[in-house]
Structure formats: structure tokens, C-alpha cells
Design a protein around this motif. Sequence first.
Motif, PDB file in Angstrom:
ATOM      1  N   GLU A 133       0.814  -1.331  -0.025  1.00  0.00           N
ATOM      2  CA  GLU A 133      -0.067  -0.008  -0.054  1.00  0.00           C
ATOM      3  C   GLU A 133       0.842   1.078  -0.092  1.00  0.00           C
ATOM      4  O   GLU A 133       0.319   2.272  -0.663  1.00  0.00           O
ATOM      5  CB  GLU A 133      -1.058  -0.002   1.339  1.00  0.00           C
ATOM      6  CG  GLU A 133      -2.022  -0.921   0.851  1.00  0.00           C
ATOM      7  CD  GLU A 133      -3.122  -0.512   0.024  1.00  0.00           C
ATOM      8  OE1 GLU A 133      -3.448   0.750   0.054  1.00  0.00           O
ATOM      9  OE2 GLU A 133      -3.801  -1.292  -0.747  1.00  0.00           O
ATOM     10  N   LEU A 134       2.065   1.107   0.495  1.00  0.00           N
ATOM     11  CA  LEU A 134       2.763   2.484   0.849  1.00  0.00           C
ATOM     12  C   LEU A 134       3.699   2.716  -0.232  1.00  0.00           C
ATOM     13  O   LEU A 134       4.464   3.720  -0.356  1.00  0.00           O
ATOM     14  CB  LEU A 134       3.519   2.484   2.247  1.00  0.00           C
ATOM     15  CG  LEU A 134       2.457   2.224   3.430  1.00  0.00           C
ATOM     16  CD1 LEU A 134       3.013   1.991   4.661  1.00  0.00           C
ATOM     17  CD2 LEU A 134       1.374   3.458   3.585  1.00  0.00           C
ATOM     18  N   GLY A 135       4.238   1.642  -0.857  1.00  0.00           N
ATOM     19  CA  GLY A 135       5.058   1.643  -2.014  1.00  0.00           C
ATOM     20  C   GLY A 135       6.511   1.660  -1.506  1.00  0.00           C
ATOM     21  O   GLY A 135       7.335   2.521  -2.224  1.00  0.00           O
ATOM     22  N   LEU A 136       6.688   1.312  -0.309  1.00  0.00           N
ATOM     23  CA  LEU A 136       7.989   1.501   0.261  1.00  0.00           C
ATOM     24  C   LEU A 136       9.146   0.532  -0.405  1.00  0.00           C
ATOM     25  O   LEU A 136       8.653  -0.649  -0.836  1.00  0.00           O
ATOM     26  CB  LEU A 136       8.114   1.063   1.882  1.00  0.00           C
ATOM     27  CG  LEU A 136       7.308   1.992   2.781  1.00  0.00           C
ATOM     28  CD1 LEU A 136       7.275   1.381   3.974  1.00  0.00           C
ATOM     29  CD2 LEU A 136       7.512   3.318   2.608  1.00  0.00           C
ATOM     30  N   ASP A 137      10.258   1.153  -0.561  1.00  0.00           N
ATOM     31  CA  ASP A 137      11.350   0.115  -1.328  1.00  0.00           C
ATOM     32  C   ASP A 137      11.609  -0.679  -0.038  1.00  0.00           C
ATOM     33  O   ASP A 137      11.440  -0.360   1.070  1.00  0.00           O
ATOM     34  CB  ASP A 137      12.429   1.041  -1.725  1.00  0.00           C
ATOM     35  CG  ASP A 137      13.075   1.788  -0.629  1.00  0.00           C
ATOM     36  OD1 ASP A 137      13.947   1.357  -0.145  1.00  0.00           O
ATOM     37  OD2 ASP A 137      12.730   3.128  -0.430  1.00  0.00           O
ATOM     38  N   GLU A 138      12.512  -1.554  -0.460  1.00  0.00           N
ATOM     39  CA  GLU A 138      13.112  -2.698   0.301  1.00  0.00           C
ATOM     40  C   GLU A 138      13.480  -2.136   1.955  1.00  0.00           C
ATOM     41  O   GLU A 138      13.359  -2.407   2.706  1.00  0.00           O
ATOM     42  CB  GLU A 138      13.894  -3.873  -0.531  1.00  0.00           C
ATOM     43  CG  GLU A 138      14.802  -4.786   0.396  1.00  0.00           C
ATOM     44  CD  GLU A 138      15.571  -5.504  -0.482  1.00  0.00           C
ATOM     45  OE1 GLU A 138      16.252  -6.411   0.238  1.00  0.00           O
ATOM     46  OE2 GLU A 138      15.669  -5.196  -1.476  1.00  0.00           O
ATOM     47  N   HIS A 139      14.524  -1.139   1.420  1.00  0.00           N
ATOM     48  CA  HIS A 139      15.322  -0.542   2.665  1.00  0.00           C
ATOM     49  C   HIS A 139      14.523   0.433   3.702  1.00  0.00           C
ATOM     50  O   HIS A 139      14.618   0.156   4.712  1.00  0.00           O
ATOM     51  CB  HIS A 139      16.433   0.327   2.049  1.00  0.00           C
ATOM     52  CG  HIS A 139      17.028  -0.717   1.093  1.00  0.00           C
ATOM     53  ND1 HIS A 139      17.828  -1.728   1.551  1.00  0.00           N
ATOM     54  CD2 HIS A 139      17.604  -0.572   0.049  1.00  0.00           C
ATOM     55  CE1 HIS A 139      18.683  -2.343   0.501  1.00  0.00           C
ATOM     56  NE2 HIS A 139      18.534  -1.509  -0.483  1.00  0.00           N
ATOM     57  N   THR A 140      13.626   1.041   2.848  1.00  0.00           N
ATOM     58  CA  THR A 140      12.648   1.957   3.707  1.00  0.00           C
ATOM     59  C   THR A 140      11.616   0.994   4.473  1.00  0.00           C
ATOM     60  O   THR A 140      11.398   1.209   5.625  1.00  0.00           O
ATOM     61  CB  THR A 140      11.896   2.832   2.990  1.00  0.00           C
ATOM     62  OG1 THR A 140      12.885   3.664   2.136  1.00  0.00           O
ATOM     63  CG2 THR A 140      10.996   4.040   3.749  1.00  0.00           C
ATOM     64  N   GLY A 141      11.173   0.091   3.888  1.00  0.00           N
ATOM     65  CA  GLY A 141      10.286  -1.208   4.555  1.00  0.00           C
ATOM     66  C   GLY A 141      10.825  -1.653   5.832  1.00  0.00           C
ATOM     67  O   GLY A 141      10.327  -1.582   6.772  1.00  0.00           O
ATOM     68  N   ARG A 142      12.200  -2.038   5.482  1.00  0.00           N
ATOM     69  CA  ARG A 142      12.893  -2.636   6.526  1.00  0.00           C
ATOM     70  C   ARG A 142      13.191  -1.668   7.762  1.00  0.00           C
ATOM     71  O   ARG A 142      13.037  -1.824   9.084  1.00  0.00           O
ATOM     72  CB  ARG A 142      14.359  -3.160   6.236  1.00  0.00           C
ATOM     73  CG  ARG A 142      14.051  -4.315   5.399  1.00  0.00           C
ATOM     74  CD  ARG A 142      15.437  -5.320   5.420  1.00  0.00           C
ATOM     75  NE  ARG A 142      14.997  -6.327   4.334  1.00  0.00           N
ATOM     76  CZ  ARG A 142      15.707  -6.687   3.372  1.00  0.00           C
ATOM     77  NH1 ARG A 142      16.461  -5.787   2.887  1.00  0.00           N
ATOM     78  NH2 ARG A 142      15.412  -7.782   2.795  1.00  0.00           N
TER      79      ARG A 142
END
Length: 179
Positions: A133-142
Motif C-alpha cells: 500500500e505504501l510503495g515502500l522500497d525494500e530498505h525503507t520498509g525494513r
Amino acid sequence: MPTEPVAGLQLSPRARQIVGAARELLEKEGEDALTMRRIADRIGVKAPSLYKHFPDKTAVEVELMAILLEEMAAALEAAEAAAPGSLEALFEAYRGYAVAHPGLYRLGTQKPLPRESLPAGLEERAAAPLFRELGLDEHTGRAAWAFAHGMVVLELAGRFPDGADLDEAWRVGAAAFTR
């Protein structure tokens, strides 16, 4: 508390009873209480009979970790459905689940994750709402997950000062990660 099989794992009624007893011990008394003898006592059998269903305590713990991931995924998916695109809602669901189930949360997050023993795709499902939903990239999501986990661990440990506005700290954290 009833424990259902997780994501395709087929457990016998007795195995479900064993996992349910383990979860109750974990939540009421903590991880130190989680022994095969204590689990057996809780369901009224001798400890050796547990080994017909689980080869060792680690196998019971793996099932508990799978339950954590399954239930956390469901909580985050419900938050995502109720408030699409809201990291604040996802954080609220994450925190709410962890605080409601501190023993299970600690067990599932303070040891290495036995990925090879978990149902395929379960870990990814639990993380998906942060990314989808948030379109977070892998690093921001982590990083967002690490923020949420750190806040929960500190809250469960009683490390925030009396009167600290944790709700506001969570809101600020969500805002920092929201694009």
C-alpha cells in the motif's frame, strides 16, 4: 485459546492441543516456562508422549513462530483494508498485536527465524502490507519495520519514562516514513 493450523500445516488435534498449551504457558509465564514437561503437565499427559507429535521443543517453537506471522499478517491486512495507504494504521495494528501477545511476539522476534521450517510465503505475507500500500522500497520498509519493532520491544520492557506519550511517538515515526 484455540490454535489453528498455520498456512497449510496439517496438525493433528493433539498437536494443536500441544501448541495451544505451549502458547498459554508462553503468554502467562514467559519463555522460561516453555518446556516439554510443563506443556505435557498442562494437557495432562507425560512429556514423552509429546514426542509423537513434535520431535523437540524447537519444533513447537517453530509452530508458534508461524502462528505469530500468520496472526500478524492478518492484523496488518485488516488494518490495510480499513485504512488503505496509512502507515499509522499499520503501526497501530502491529503495536496492538505485539502488546496483546507479548510472549509470542518475543519468541518470534528475538531469535533467528527458521525460514526453512516455515510455510512458504508466510514471512513475505506478514511484511507485504508495508510494501504494497505504501510503495515502500525494500530498505525503507525494513527501516519502518525496525522502528516498529524497536518501539514495541522498548514498550514491552517498560523502558519509556512514566508519562511518555507513546501514541505521539508512533505518529511521528509513521510520518517520518510516509512519502
